[in-house]
Motif scaffolding. Structure first.
Motif, PDB file in Angstrom:
ATOM      1  N   VAL A 160     -15.968  -3.344  -3.360  1.00  0.00           N
ATOM      2  CA  VAL A 160     -14.746  -2.801  -2.774  1.00  0.00           C
ATOM      3  C   VAL A 160     -14.499  -1.423  -3.384  1.00  0.00           C
ATOM      4  O   VAL A 160     -14.874  -1.183  -4.536  1.00  0.00           O
ATOM      5  N   ALA A 161     -13.878  -0.534  -2.625  1.00  0.00           N
ATOM      6  CA  ALA A 161     -13.398   0.731  -3.188  1.00  0.00           C
ATOM      7  C   ALA A 161     -11.894   0.808  -2.942  1.00  0.00           C
ATOM      8  O   ALA A 161     -11.412   0.356  -1.905  1.00  0.00           O
ATOM      9  N   ILE A 162     -11.150   1.344  -3.917  1.00  0.00           N
ATOM     10  CA  ILE A 162      -9.688   1.439  -3.790  1.00  0.00           C
ATOM     11  C   ILE A 162      -9.318   2.902  -3.582  1.00  0.00           C
ATOM     12  O   ILE A 162      -9.450   3.724  -4.488  1.00  0.00           O
ATOM     13  N   ALA A 163      -8.833   3.231  -2.362  1.00  0.00           N
ATOM     14  CA  ALA A 163      -8.558   4.626  -2.019  1.00  0.00           C
ATOM     15  C   ALA A 163      -7.468   5.217  -2.913  1.00  0.00           C
ATOM     16  O   ALA A 163      -7.615   6.315  -3.443  1.00  0.00           O
ATOM     17  N   GLU A 164      -6.370   4.494  -3.103  1.00  0.00           N
ATOM     18  CA  GLU A 164      -5.208   5.025  -3.816  1.00  0.00           C
ATOM     19  C   GLU A 164      -5.564   5.501  -5.227  1.00  0.00           C
ATOM     20  O   GLU A 164      -5.064   6.519  -5.697  1.00  0.00           O
ATOM     21  N   ALA A 222     -10.558  -0.264   0.586  1.00  0.00           N
ATOM     22  CA  ALA A 222      -9.235  -0.894   0.619  1.00  0.00           C
ATOM     23  C   ALA A 222      -8.200   0.179   0.336  1.00  0.00           C
ATOM     24  O   ALA A 222      -8.470   1.127  -0.404  1.00  0.00           O
ATOM     25  N   ALA A 223      -7.010   0.030   0.918  1.00  0.00           N
ATOM     26  CA  ALA A 223      -5.988   1.056   0.746  1.00  0.00           C
ATOM     27  C   ALA A 223      -5.514   1.137  -0.693  1.00  0.00           C
ATOM     28  O   ALA A 223      -5.383   2.211  -1.265  1.00  0.00           O
ATOM     29  N   ASP A 224      -5.248  -0.022  -1.278  1.00  0.00           N
ATOM     30  CA  ASP A 224      -4.577  -0.009  -2.571  1.00  0.00           C
ATOM     31  C   ASP A 224      -4.990  -1.225  -3.417  1.00  0.00           C
ATOM     32  O   ASP A 224      -5.750  -2.077  -2.951  1.00  0.00           O
ATOM     33  N   VAL A 225      -4.458  -1.296  -4.617  1.00  0.00           N
ATOM     34  CA  VAL A 225      -4.857  -2.338  -5.566  1.00  0.00           C
ATOM     35  C   VAL A 225      -4.631  -3.756  -5.016  1.00  0.00           C
ATOM     36  O   VAL A 225      -5.532  -4.600  -5.109  1.00  0.00           O
ATOM     37  N   PRO A 226      -3.460  -4.054  -4.419  1.00  0.00           N
ATOM     38  CA  PRO A 226      -3.263  -5.434  -3.934  1.00  0.00           C
ATOM     39  C   PRO A 226      -4.311  -5.863  -2.902  1.00  0.00           C
ATOM     40  O   PRO A 226      -4.841  -6.973  -2.971  1.00  0.00           O
ATOM     41  N   GLU A 227      -4.620  -4.975  -1.972  1.00  0.00           N
ATOM     42  CA  GLU A 227      -5.588  -5.319  -0.939  1.00  0.00           C
ATOM     43  C   GLU A 227      -6.982  -5.526  -1.543  1.00  0.00           C
ATOM     44  O   GLU A 227      -7.709  -6.448  -1.162  1.00  0.00           O
ATOM     45  N   ARG A 258       0.838  -1.198   0.000  1.00  0.00           N
ATOM     46  CA  ARG A 258       0.000   0.000   0.000  1.00  0.00           C
ATOM     47  C   ARG A 258       0.869   1.242   0.000  1.00  0.00           C
ATOM     48  O   ARG A 258       2.001   1.224   0.503  1.00  0.00           O
ATOM     49  N   HIS A 259       0.359   2.327  -0.586  1.00  0.00           N
ATOM     50  CA  HIS A 259       1.111   3.574  -0.651  1.00  0.00           C
ATOM     51  C   HIS A 259       0.673   4.566   0.416  1.00  0.00           C
ATOM     52  O   HIS A 259       1.320   5.581   0.627  1.00  0.00           O
ATOM     53  N   HIS A 260      -0.466   4.304   1.052  1.00  0.00           N
ATOM     54  CA  HIS A 260      -0.939   5.170   2.135  1.00  0.00           C
ATOM     55  C   HIS A 260      -1.442   4.294   3.271  1.00  0.00           C
ATOM     56  O   HIS A 260      -2.061   3.266   3.027  1.00  0.00           O
TER      57      HIS A 260
END
Lengths: 480, 192
Positions: free
Chosen positions: B107-111, B145-150, B32-34
């Motif tokens: 799911v929503a991806i924040a990044e 979700a924080a980022d794409v992988p999650e 994650r980046h954030h």
């Protein structure tokens, strides 16, 4: 030069690849085509504007991720791993797609793939298909092959629509109409789009709105769609299409039958691998954190979307490329087009000069490998580069394009004078004695050098140097 | 067709253990980046791509409705459309004739400012969120979700999936981005 690829001119002479791909009719070698393109100042302005914009935006999107280098390295390793075990993963994909209610077809070359798609369309009883933008179907000349069988293919991507209505050829992987500016697009729509309003302006939003209205009824009534694929996941049998406009979603969701043509190298082993590629592709391609729409489907889904799904796995030279230890890197390509946007040669020559659906640096290594170095244009493509290396820098899967260009240059057939010159050079350089003797002879003959006649292709752009009065080795010897 | 299959696979015959080799792939990138304030990040990134974002309770959803009936999946929670009984319809309904659609998401991806539909609970089939011109999405905090992988780890890839990042757009004219082509031209998100 006519605008349409001639299906009869597919070449696989002297094949590295043994694949078949249309060579545009009468396509001259790259230098000849490029000379014409460079003289077209409007084309150069359109390209400079578009590629300049995207270059800066891509850099910003990439700089936002501190782990870009690690993502790129993972992407490279995943692709290389998959290519090493392609047979294993293809069989896994076939099994999973079949288990999920899809049908898998295998095509050795363009003709086989086109015949399969045409037969599948004919079996539905339909004479029309809607299409999602796809490089694989461009590569095999599917639209022309379907037309021969009386089937009309409607391109639904905005840029593909512009190219199709304008009876033109694509000149960029991502934005096939990049060579047209808004005024030219407006003119094409006014001429070829019956539903276009009389007061159509050249505002991009207005032009996009006209395209929306033009295609709406088509989407809602279409029974058969043809797409390509950005990725397929072997472990699950899932296929993905990455897009922006929603025309992809329309084609993948609304028709009864979906036919997807996919190059065998598009495969990824597991769902987890998408976490890398869904980060690197949009940022490299449209310079976005994420593209507006990505669709994923696995076989057929009851009560949702097409009730029949066909996946055509296309070789068309790829197995032969995969067997070449240097050239195989080209199969990592995810068709992002970042290499086109940074290429100084592409920005000046434009996409058409490359004589293939794959223009730019990636085209210069893909086309000669797929078609084989038979035609003039394919033999000239490995030289359509200054080897500056910008393409390698931006490539999200680290394809060393300059290295492959040099590799292919060695394979390209040489003209007689060049062969003669190279043979002479090899003889002269074989021993120090021969070189020294020739250097002495050159020094003695230097006053004639000014009048020496060299082939024009050399002296047109460079001065012939006058040989020095003394060679370095002579000077060294005397100075001691 | 068996012959084409055999010919292609025959030219690719590989050796070694793919599973063991696969494990060797270097994955030194960030998961994650954030770390924090993911809800704020999601709101900011959604807005970057011209989605309309509401940091508001679901009771305010009626204020976002425009003209015409709104289609909803049959299992949408009743409290999301409280007081809207005369405005919402369910399928079968002519999707061309509705003003918009109201759904949840998976799911929503924040990044990246992305919302993912898996067309499961509260989302309906794919056409439902494609044909109408106005898409209202309700995102609950647990779905971020924080980022794409999650996000990918939370999803079942064998379901039909639609990743949505802003309204329909194109960069096909001079590589400049224009919103609104074939998909919904307005994307409106309620972060409840």
């Amino acid at each position: 030069m006519t605008n349409k690829p001639d299906p009869n001119s597919t070449s696989n002479l002297g094949g590295v690849g043994g694949g078949r791909m249309p060579t545009y009719v009468g396509m001259p070698s790259f230098p000849k085509a490029a000379r014409e393109a460079v003289a077209d100042s409007r084309l150069r302005a359109n390209l400079a504007h578009a590629t300049g914009t995207i270059r800066e935006r891509r850099q910003r999107a990439v700089d936002e991720l501190p782990d870009w280098a690690e993502l790129r390295e993972a992407a490279r390793q995943i692709k290389d791993h998959t290519l090493r075990h392609l047979d294993h993963y293809l069989m896994m994909l076939e099994e999973k797609v079949t288990a999920a209610g899809g049908t898998v077809h295998w095509a050795r070359d363009a003709d086989e793939a086109n015949a399969i798609v045409a037969r599948l369309v004919e079996e539905t009883g339909e004479r029309e298909v809607v299409k999602v933008k796809s490089m694989a179907t461009q590569e095999i000349g599917l639209n022309e092959a379907l037309a021969e069988r009386g089937i009309t293919a409607y391109e639904t991507d905005l840029a593909e629509l512009i190219v199709q209505l304008g009876d033109d050829r694509p000149s960029h992987i991502l934005v096939p109409a990049i060579h047209k500016n808004r005024a030219e697009i407006r003119e094409i729509f006014q001429r070829k789009m019956p539903s276009a309003p009389a007061d159509l302006t050249d505002d991009p939003a207005v032009l996009a709105e006209a395209a929306r209205r033009h295609l709406r009824a088509k989407f809602l009534s279409a029974k058969v769609a043809v797409s390509g694929a950005n990725f397929a996941i072997a472990e699950t049998g899932t296929v993905l299409v990455v897009e922006s406009e929603g025309n992809g979603r329309m084609c993948l969701t609304l028709p009864d039958t979906l036919i997807t043509v996919m190059g065998i190298e598009k495969l990824l082993p597991t769902a987890r691998d998408l976490e890398v590629f869904l980060q690197v592709l949009p940022r490299s391609s449209t310079a976005e954190r994420m593209n507006p729409y990505t669709s994923a489907w696995t076989g057929v889904h009851a009560g949702d979307g097409p009730s029949a799904f066909h996946l055509v796995l296309l070789d068309n030279g790829r197995t032969a490329i995969n067997a070449d230890p240097v050239g195989r890197e080209a199969l990592r390509c995810i068709r992002c087009s970042a290499c086109l946007n940074v290429c100084p040669v592409y920005a000046r020559a434009g996409g058409h000069a490359y004589g293939s659906p794959y223009p730019g640096p990636i085209g210069a290594i893909l086309s000669p490998q797929i078609r084989g170095i038979g035609s003039d244009v394919d033999a000239s493509l490995p030289f359509a580069s200054s080897l500056c290396g910008a393409c390698y820098e931006v490539c999200p899967v680290a394809i060393d394009i300059p290295r492959i260009l040099v590799h292919l240059r060695a394979r390209a057939p040489k003209k007689a004078p060049e062969r003669l010159a190279m043979t002479a050079a090899a003889w002269s350089l074989r021993t120090p004695k021969r070189l020294a003797a020739l250097q002495r002879a050159a020094a003695r003959g230097r006053r004639f050098a000014r009048h020496a006649r060299m082939p024009r292709s050399w002296t047109d752009t460079r001065d012939l140097p006058v040989p020095p009065a003394q060679s370095f080795r002579q000077w060294w010897k005397e100075g001691r | 067709m068996t012959s084409a299959r055999q010919a292609i696979l025959g030219r690719l015959r590989s050796s070694g253990d793919p599973a063991a080799e696969y494990e060797q792939i270097a994955r030194d990138y960030l998961i994650r980046h954030h770390e924090q304030d993911l809800r704020e990040l999601l709101a900011e990134r959604l807005a970057d791509y011209r989605a309309i974002v509401h940091d508001a309770p679901v009771s305010e959803l009626p204020t976002a409705l425009r003209e015409g009936p709104y289609v909803i999946p049959p299992d949408l929670p009743a409290e999301w459309t409280a007081g809207l009984a005369d405005r919402v319809v369910t399928e079968p309904y002519d999707l061309e004739a509705v003003g918009g659609v109201i759904t949840g998401c998976a799911v929503a991806i924040a990044e990246t400012g992305t919302i993912v539909l898996d067309h499961g609970p509260r989302q309906g089939r794919r056409a439902l969120t494609l044909v109408p011109d106005h898409h209202l999405i309700v995102v609950t905090p647990d779905q971020i979700a924080a980022d794409v992988p999650e996000a990918l780890a939370r999803l079942d890839l064998t379901r039909p999936l639609t990743f949505i990042s802003g309204p329909s757009a194109t960069s096909d004219i001079e590589l400049s981005r224009v919103e609104g082509v074939h998909g919904p031209r307005t994307l409106e998100v309620f972060l409840v």
